[in-house]
Design an enzyme around this catalytic site. Structure first.
Site, PDB file in Angstrom:
ATOM      1  N   ASP A 165     -16.087  11.938 -31.413  1.00 43.69           N
ATOM      2  CA  ASP A 165     -14.713  12.425 -31.457  1.00 43.69           C
ATOM      3  C   ASP A 165     -14.493  13.267 -32.711  1.00 43.69           C
ATOM      4  O   ASP A 165     -15.398  13.414 -33.537  1.00 43.69           O
ATOM      5  CB  ASP A 165     -13.768  11.220 -31.441  1.00 43.69           C
ATOM      6  CG  ASP A 165     -12.554  11.465 -30.585  1.00 43.69           C
ATOM      7  OD1 ASP A 165     -12.130  12.633 -30.497  1.00 43.69           O
ATOM      8  OD2 ASP A 165     -12.013  10.501 -30.031  1.00 43.69           O
ATOM      9  N   ASP A 198      -6.424  14.403 -23.766  1.00 41.30           N
ATOM     10  CA  ASP A 198      -6.674  13.145 -23.052  1.00 41.30           C
ATOM     11  C   ASP A 198      -5.932  13.101 -21.723  1.00 41.30           C
ATOM     12  O   ASP A 198      -4.767  13.486 -21.629  1.00 41.30           O
ATOM     13  CB  ASP A 198      -6.203  11.953 -23.904  1.00 41.30           C
ATOM     14  CG  ASP A 198      -7.159  11.661 -25.045  1.00 41.30           C
ATOM     15  OD1 ASP A 198      -8.132  12.414 -25.230  1.00 41.30           O
ATOM     16  OD2 ASP A 198      -6.930  10.657 -25.746  1.00 41.30           O
TER      17      ASP A 198
END
Ligand SMILES: *[C@@H]1O[C@H](CO)[C@@H](O)[C@H](O)[C@H]1NC(C)=O
Ligand SMILES: *[C@@H]1O[C@H](CO)[C@@H](O)[C@H](O)[C@H]1NC(C)=O
Length: 394
Positions: A165, A198
């Site tokens: 990430d 997301d």
């Protein structure tokens, strides 16, 4: 736990057995493809499971072991779902006395190597999560900024897959270019990359993400794949028809196959999107399992040609998405995004066939074959539903 920061564009990286998989990408002209990460991984999009969408930070080793048990026992592993990926929140808040990442001792008391052994014992592979910044997106575990040794740690633990990430990165870009467009640079360092924010378990989020990922179609290929985020199928926020659409489109949107070493930039193996289940597979409904187990649709995703399908026709809310498959076949989705039943006509010219071509259309959800169709296929499609075909010219 709130969701990840909207601008954290993360990508996935499949670890090779050596830690060399994590290395700074060399710079490349923004317009030029670089060779994908030719590490032999990701020749077709990865399939498996990830903990985030369903469990968020509420994970522990027992859940991960039970998920591995379920995957091995319920037939999904046989269909190709092989990665059991632990997302954010597995590590202790601080590094250990040697400066290494350490599993949270209360939630993962046996440690990650033992968990990797357990998962491997089920014939599956273990994935883990890290972050290129100072702390992960949850801020509950340390990030890897300044700690190249983390790659060696993961490899020494027997971890097979890293989701990397990019939260809290102190404003540092992984490349001298737009951090949120990993399609333009991640192919040199990973086997797939996120192209969108997301996903949420709603129709609006899923459709918006499908559209956003669509523009990156040309950046993918075997070894490097666009990732529009994990599957919400089974989490309860959409209807069965909506989940069928979600699964069909995710299976189709693979990346272009690299025929030479020209396309190699962002993702790596590309074909379609990764199929990463993200519901609680220990207690799936029959309907959820049927969707995730549709072998016809999985075969489209894993087809060896590895070309990402995309939106080829749009008339208001009625869309046709299509992409080539091996053997001269074509995968085609008639998708009605409108609120009422509608008729959709897919013309052969949109999907790359001659108007005169006669073809059989295999409906991948009903398993029926419409034989000898010429020029176009016209079908009535329910609201928010899709009809998904493999078209085989005669
Ligand atoms: C371990 O996880 C628990 C549960 O999420 C959390 O309360 C605790 O603070 C974590 N411990 C460390 C050392 O990070
Ligand atoms: C369409 O037909 C023409 C003429 O027969 C042929 O040259 C061409 O390759 C065909 N295209 C496709 C996509 O089949």
């Amino acid at each position: 736990m709130a969701g990840k920061a909207p601008l954290c564009a993360f990508f996935l990286l499949l670890l090779s057995t050596s830690a060399a998989a994590i290395r700074p990408a060399r710079s490349a002209a923004a317009t030029a493809w670089r060779p994908a990460l030719e590490n032999g991984l990701g020749r077709t999009p990865q399939m498996g499971w990830n903990s985030w969408n369903h469990f968020h930070c509420k994970i522990n080793e027992e859940i991960i072991r039970e998920i591995a048990d379920a995957m091995a026992d319920n037939g999904l592993a046989k269909l190709g779902y092989e990665y059991i990926n632990i997302d954010d929140c597995w590590a202790a808040y601080d590094r250990d006395s040697k400066g290494n990442l350490a599993a949270n001792a209360s939630t993962f008391p046996s440690g990650i190597p033992a968990l990797a052994d357990y998962v491997h014992g089920k014939g599956l592979k273990l994935g883990i999560y890290g972050d290129a910044g100072s702390r992960t997106c949850s801020k509950l575990m340390p990030g890897s900024l300044g700690y190249k040794t983390d790659a060696k740690t993961f490899a020494s633990w027997g971890v097979d897959y890293l989701k990397y990430d990019n939260c809290n990165n102190q404003g540092m870009s992984p490349q001298p270019r737009e951090v949120d467009d990993p399609g333009t640079w991640a192919g040199g360092v990973g086997n797939s990359w996120r192209t969108t924010g997301d996903i949420k378990d709603t129709w609006a989020s899923m459709t918006a993400i499908a559209d956003k990922n669509n523009k990156w179609a040309s950046y993918a290929g075997p070894g490097g794949w666009n990732d529009p985020d994990m599957l919400e199928v089974g989490n309860g926020g959409m209807t069965a028809e909506e989940y069928r659409s979600h699964f069909s489109i995710w299976a189709l949107v693979k990346l272009p196959k690299v025929k030479n070493n020209i396309i190699q930039q962002t993702v790596h193996t590309f074909k379609q999107a990764p199929l990463l289940i993200d519901c609680d597979i220990r207690s799936m409904s029959k309907e959820t399992k049927e969707i995730l187990s549709n072998q016809n649709v999985i075969a489209v995703n894993q087809d060896e040609l590895g070309v990402q399908g995309h939106k080829v026709q749009q008339d208001g809310d009625q869309e046709v998405w299509a992409g080539p498959l091996s053997g001269g076949r074509i995968a085609m989705v008639l998708w009605n995004r409108g609120s009422t039943e509608a008729s959709i006509t897919a013309s052969w010219s949109s999907i790359g066939l001659n108007a005169s071509t006669v073809a059989d259309a295999h409906d991948l959800w009903t398993d029926e074959v419409i034989s000898s169709v010429q020029g176009e296929l016209k079908e009535t499609v329910d609201s928010h539903a899709c009809k998904t075909y493999v078209v085989t010219p005669k």
